[in-house]
Design a protein around this motif. Structure first.
Motif, PDB file in Angstrom:
ATOM      1  N   GLY A 137      63.575 -50.072  66.238  1.00 50.04           N
ATOM      2  CA  GLY A 137      64.374 -48.879  66.009  1.00 50.04           C
ATOM      3  C   GLY A 137      65.560 -48.756  66.935  1.00 50.04           C
ATOM      4  O   GLY A 137      66.042 -47.638  67.172  1.00 50.04           O
ATOM      5  N   ALA A 151      69.223 -48.541  68.425  1.00 46.13           N
ATOM      6  CA  ALA A 151      70.506 -48.098  67.891  1.00 46.13           C
ATOM      7  C   ALA A 151      71.666 -48.903  68.461  1.00 46.13           C
ATOM      8  O   ALA A 151      72.792 -48.805  67.965  1.00 46.13           O
ATOM      9  N   ASN A 172      66.040 -56.112  61.979  1.00 47.96           N
ATOM     10  CA  ASN A 172      65.290 -54.944  61.507  1.00 47.96           C
ATOM     11  C   ASN A 172      65.343 -53.784  62.499  1.00 47.96           C
ATOM     12  O   ASN A 172      64.328 -53.190  62.870  1.00 47.96           O
ATOM     13  N   ASN A 173      66.576 -53.453  62.925  1.00 48.67           N
ATOM     14  CA  ASN A 173      66.789 -52.289  63.777  1.00 48.67           C
ATOM     15  C   ASN A 173      67.838 -51.391  63.133  1.00 48.67           C
ATOM     16  O   ASN A 173      68.158 -51.546  61.949  1.00 48.67           O
ATOM     17  N   ASN A 174      68.394 -50.452  63.894  1.00 49.23           N
ATOM     18  CA  ASN A 174      69.415 -49.534  63.389  1.00 49.23           C
ATOM     19  C   ASN A 174      70.734 -49.705  64.133  1.00 49.23           C
ATOM     20  O   ASN A 174      71.498 -48.741  64.296  1.00 49.23           O
ATOM     21  N   GLN A 186      74.376 -50.200  64.753  1.00 51.21           N
ATOM     22  CA  GLN A 186      75.529 -49.928  63.900  1.00 51.21           C
ATOM     23  C   GLN A 186      76.808 -50.594  64.390  1.00 51.21           C
ATOM     24  O   GLN A 186      77.768 -50.715  63.629  1.00 51.21           O
ATOM     25  N   ASN A 217      69.537 -57.590  59.092  1.00 52.03           N
ATOM     26  CA  ASN A 217      68.878 -56.332  58.697  1.00 52.03           C
ATOM     27  C   ASN A 217      69.151 -55.193  59.681  1.00 52.03           C
ATOM     28  O   ASN A 217      68.236 -54.532  60.172  1.00 52.03           O
ATOM     29  N   ASN A 218      70.443 -54.981  59.966  1.00 52.75           N
ATOM     30  CA  ASN A 218      70.875 -53.839  60.750  1.00 52.75           C
ATOM     31  C   ASN A 218      71.929 -53.070  59.949  1.00 52.75           C
ATOM     32  O   ASN A 218      72.026 -53.238  58.731  1.00 52.75           O
ATOM     33  N   SER A 219      72.718 -52.258  60.609  1.00 52.29           N
ATOM     34  CA  SER A 219      73.740 -51.454  59.915  1.00 52.29           C
ATOM     35  C   SER A 219      75.111 -51.684  60.528  1.00 52.29           C
ATOM     36  O   SER A 219      75.936 -50.770  60.590  1.00 52.29           O
ATOM     37  N   ASN A 226      73.888 -56.749  56.594  1.00 48.97           N
ATOM     38  CA  ASN A 226      74.504 -55.670  57.336  1.00 48.97           C
ATOM     39  C   ASN A 226      75.516 -54.976  56.432  1.00 48.97           C
ATOM     40  O   ASN A 226      75.438 -55.115  55.207  1.00 48.97           O
TER      41      ASN A 226
END
Length: 350
Positions: free
Chosen positions: A40, A42, A59-61, A63, A83-85, A108
């Motif tokens: 999780g 950021a 697989n985190n957030n 950005q 697999n992030n943003s 992404n």
């Protein structure tokens, strides 16, 4: 003094425990690996051990990648940020990563890439940009990306690729393209010729499926005959062709289309691929069919003449044998004569 040394040692060990591995991450000293998957996060942790070689952050957030985010981990060889943003990459995002070999940015939200964005990565060999929203690739990924052997751009929004970028990837072995809305009009001729040269050198690709124009929708770019691109700025096309070093293809097309291409109007503005030209291959096929038909016709006539001759010869021979048998049948009767002729001579004298 002993007490002071003991205290200093404890402080050192405490700092090593606190600063040696990011919170919630798993660090393995033996493999110099830091695993921060599914935590999780950021942002990218700042207290990753400097000697780390492999960093997993998928697989985190996350950005964004801050400028110089990896400046304190210069020995990294593998970074996985899939697999992030992440939506953008700042110009100094990978500063100091001189030993990085594998960079995974799959899945992404990256939309654009700055020119020479991967310039600091002098030893980069594998780059995965799949499953983003990339609309355009820059003219160059970096002055040092000539070491790349694997580049993946699947599942993006690419319509074309700059020929200068393709030519800079001199050591590329595998290039994966599929699931992009490729535009296959005249602007695709450079990509098509480069792909043919790349395959000729033993490269590996998947497929470049056209979305436009409508008459080529769903068609693999490599399966579109080159003749359909002759109308696209002839001089520029032949320059691109020479750069691919496909001499056989150049000789073939120069011989077949050189004069026709020079006589065409060179002020074509829309440069759309013609939908119904008559390719040279079709004309050759028609000529081949005609020649084959003539040869087959001649052979058939010869066979028919032979059959007629055989039948006539058989009929003559059959007639000859019948007549011969009739002659042989009449011959005994002629030799024996009539009954009167067979009476004895002395009987007639009596």
């Amino acid at each position: 003094m002993k007490g002071g040394l003991f205290l200093a040692l404890n402080v050192f060990l405490l700092l090593h425990v606190v600063c040696g591995c990011p919170e919630m991450c798993l660090c393995r000293q033996s493999t110099k690996t830091v695993n921060c998957n599914n935590k999780g996060l950021a942002e990218i942790p700042t207290n990753v051990p400097s000697e780390t070689r492999i960093l997993y952050l998928q697989n985190n957030n996350i950005q964004a990648i801050n400028n110089s985010a990896f400046v304190n981990t210069p020995w990294l060889t593998i970074i996985d940020l899939s697999n992030n943003s992440i939506s953008s990459l700042p110009s100094n995002a990978f500063l100091g990563l001189h030993f990085l070999q594998t960079l995974n940015l799959t899945n992404n939200l990256i939309h654009d890439l700055e020119n020479n964005i991967f310039n600091p990565l002098q030893n980069l060999t594998e780059l995965d940009l799949s499953s983003n929203n990339i609309v355009n690739l820059p003219e160059s990924l970096g002055n040092s990306t000539d070491r790349l052997t694997l580049l993946t751009v699947k599942h993006n929004q690419l319509q074309s690729i700059d020929r200068a970028l393709l030519d800079s990837l001199s050591n590329l072995k595998t290039f994966l393209f599929k699931d992009n809305p490729w535009q296959c009009s005249c602007q695709a001729v450079g990509l098509k010729l480069w792909l043919e040269s790349f395959l000729y050198r033993g490269g590996i690709i998947d497929e470049v499926v056209c979305l436009t124009p409508e008459n080529w929708k769903g068609k693999d770019l490599l399966k579109i005959p080159y003749e359909f691109y002759v109308a696209c700025h002839p001089q520029k096309t032949h320059i691109l062709l020479s750069n691919t070093q496909l001499h056989n293809l150049e000789q073939q097309n120069n011989g077949k289309h050189g004069q026709n291409a020079q006589s065409r109007d060179r002020n074509v503005s829309d440069c759309e691929v013609k939908s119904k030209p008559r390719p040279v291959s079709i004309r050759h096929a028609i000529a081949t069919v005609i020649i084959t038909g003539v040869v087959c016709g001649i052979v058939s006539l010869m066979m028919l003449a032979a059959a007629i001759y055989g039948c006539a010869y058989a009929a003559i021979m059959a007639k000859y044998h019948r007549e011969l048998k009739e002659v042989e049948h009449l011959a005994p009767a002629t030799e024996l004569g009539s009954p009167e002729e067979k009476e004895p001579l002395d009987g007639s004298l009596a």
